[in-house]
Motif scaffolding. Structure first.
Motif, short mmCIF file in Angstrom:
data_model
loop_
_atom_site.label_atom_id
_atom_site.label_comp_id
_atom_site.label_asym_id
_atom_site.label_seq_id
_atom_site.Cartn_x
_atom_site.Cartn_y
_atom_site.Cartn_z
N GLN A 1 9.71 85.98 -70.51
CA GLN A 1 11.11 86.27 -70.20
C GLN A 1 12.05 85.15 -70.63
O GLN A 1 13.11 85.42 -71.19
CB GLN A 1 11.26 86.55 -68.71
CG GLN A 1 12.61 87.11 -68.35
CD GLN A 1 12.67 87.61 -66.93
OE1 GLN A 1 11.80 87.31 -66.11
NE2 GLN A 1 13.68 88.36 -66.62
N GLU A 2 11.69 83.91 -70.40
CA GLU A 2 12.56 82.80 -70.80
C GLU A 2 12.70 82.75 -72.32
O GLU A 2 13.78 82.51 -72.85
CB GLU A 2 12.02 81.47 -70.27
CG GLU A 2 12.93 80.30 -70.53
CD GLU A 2 14.32 80.44 -69.92
OE1 GLU A 2 15.25 79.82 -70.47
OE2 GLU A 2 14.49 81.15 -68.91
N MET B 1 2.32 87.16 -71.01
CA MET B 1 2.21 85.72 -71.01
C MET B 1 3.41 85.13 -70.27
O MET B 1 4.53 85.57 -70.45
CB MET B 1 2.16 85.21 -72.46
CG MET B 1 2.24 83.71 -72.58
SD MET B 1 2.26 83.09 -74.28
CE MET B 1 0.60 83.39 -74.77
N ARG B 2 3.16 84.13 -69.46
CA ARG B 2 4.24 83.42 -68.78
C ARG B 2 4.79 82.33 -69.69
O ARG B 2 4.12 81.87 -70.62
CB ARG B 2 3.72 82.81 -67.48
CG ARG B 2 3.32 83.86 -66.45
CD ARG B 2 2.95 83.26 -65.10
NE ARG B 2 2.33 81.94 -65.17
CZ ARG B 2 1.05 81.69 -64.97
NH1 ARG B 2 0.23 82.67 -64.67
NH2 ARG B 2 0.58 80.47 -65.05
N TRP B 3 6.03 81.90 -69.40
CA TRP B 3 6.68 80.85 -70.19
C TRP B 3 5.84 79.58 -70.19
O TRP B 3 5.67 78.93 -71.22
CB TRP B 3 8.08 80.60 -69.65
CG TRP B 3 8.84 79.53 -70.37
CD1 TRP B 3 9.26 78.35 -69.84
CD2 TRP B 3 9.28 79.52 -71.73
NE1 TRP B 3 9.93 77.61 -70.78
CE2 TRP B 3 9.96 78.31 -71.96
CE3 TRP B 3 9.16 80.41 -72.79
CZ2 TRP B 3 10.51 77.96 -73.18
CZ3 TRP B 3 9.71 80.08 -74.02
CH2 TRP B 3 10.38 78.86 -74.20
N SER B 4 5.28 79.22 -69.06
CA SER B 4 4.46 78.00 -68.99
C SER B 4 3.24 78.09 -69.90
O SER B 4 2.82 77.08 -70.49
CB SER B 4 4.04 77.71 -67.54
OG SER B 4 3.26 78.77 -67.03
N GLU B 5 2.68 79.28 -70.03
CA GLU B 5 1.53 79.47 -70.93
C GLU B 5 1.97 79.36 -72.39
O GLU B 5 1.25 78.78 -73.22
CB GLU B 5 0.88 80.83 -70.68
CG GLU B 5 0.25 80.94 -69.31
CD GLU B 5 -0.15 82.36 -68.96
OE1 GLU B 5 -1.21 82.53 -68.35
OE2 GLU B 5 0.61 83.31 -69.28
N PHE B 6 3.12 79.93 -72.71
CA PHE B 6 3.67 79.82 -74.07
C PHE B 6 3.86 78.35 -74.42
O PHE B 6 3.42 77.88 -75.47
CB PHE B 6 5.00 80.58 -74.15
CG PHE B 6 5.64 80.57 -75.51
CD1 PHE B 6 5.36 81.56 -76.43
CD2 PHE B 6 6.52 79.56 -75.87
CE1 PHE B 6 5.94 81.56 -77.69
CE2 PHE B 6 7.12 79.54 -77.12
CZ PHE B 6 6.83 80.55 -78.04
N VAL B 7 4.52 77.62 -73.52
CA VAL B 7 4.78 76.19 -73.75
C VAL B 7 3.47 75.42 -73.88
O VAL B 7 3.34 74.54 -74.74
CB VAL B 7 5.67 75.61 -72.63
CG1 VAL B 7 5.76 74.10 -72.72
CG2 VAL B 7 7.06 76.24 -72.70
N ALA B 8 2.48 75.75 -73.08
CA ALA B 8 1.18 75.08 -73.16
C ALA B 8 0.53 75.30 -74.52
O ALA B 8 -0.07 74.37 -75.09
CB ALA B 8 0.26 75.57 -72.04
N GLN B 9 0.65 76.52 -75.05
CA GLN B 9 0.08 76.78 -76.38
C GLN B 9 0.82 76.00 -77.46
O GLN B 9 0.21 75.45 -78.38
CB GLN B 9 0.10 78.28 -76.69
CG GLN B 9 -0.95 79.04 -75.93
CD GLN B 9 -1.05 80.49 -76.38
OE1 GLN B 9 -0.61 80.87 -77.46
NE2 GLN B 9 -1.65 81.31 -75.54
#
Length: 136
Positions: free
Chosen positions: A51-52, A1-9
């Motif tokens: 990673q972030e 999962m990318r950071w942007s996807e994590f934040v979106a969730q």
């Protein structure tokens, strides 16, 4: 999962108006959690995060006094301008419910078992206790 996807969730779970707000809350909660996790559980969780998120979680020093789940929420509230315990509980649960999905059941069980009482609900799980060798 990318950071942007994590934040979106997190944004979707917490119903935050912007990705920027969801990211701010994610960083604060992961940072606070990072000080409470140690050893294999911290490492195993870190590699499952984007990673972030891994950097935020592992960049924290171990806390000297473990906090109960309620105290943890209060500590997060103190980091968020204008937060109350109720809004901080929402923020923490919004982030930790996404974290719980990235951890498998065994890892999440071990994390909850190593933390003081009160964290299970923050991860979206029931708080189980042990009595005479069995879970109740």
């Amino acid at each position: 999962m990318r950071w942007s996807e994590f934040v979106a969730q997190v944004r979707e779970r917490g119903q935050y108006p912007t990705a920027k707000e969801a990211e701010r809350v994610s960083r604060i909660v992961l940072s606070a959690l990072g000080g409470h996790l140690t050893g294999a559980e911290r490492t195993e969780l870190a590699v499952r995060l984007p990673q972030e998120g891994m950097r935020v979680l592992t960049g924290q020093l171990k806390v000297t006094k473990p906090l109960s789940g309620a105290q943890f929420v209060d500590s997060v509230a103190a980091r968020i301008e204008g937060a109350t315990p109720a809004t901080a509980r929402w923020d923490v649960s919004s982030v930790l419910s996404v974290v719980a999905e990235l951890a498998d059941k065994d890892l999440l069980d071990r994390i909850i078992d190593r933390l003081p009482p009160g964290y299970a609900l923050l991860f979206g799980r029931a708080q189980l206790t042990r009595r005479a060798g069995q879970l109740v």
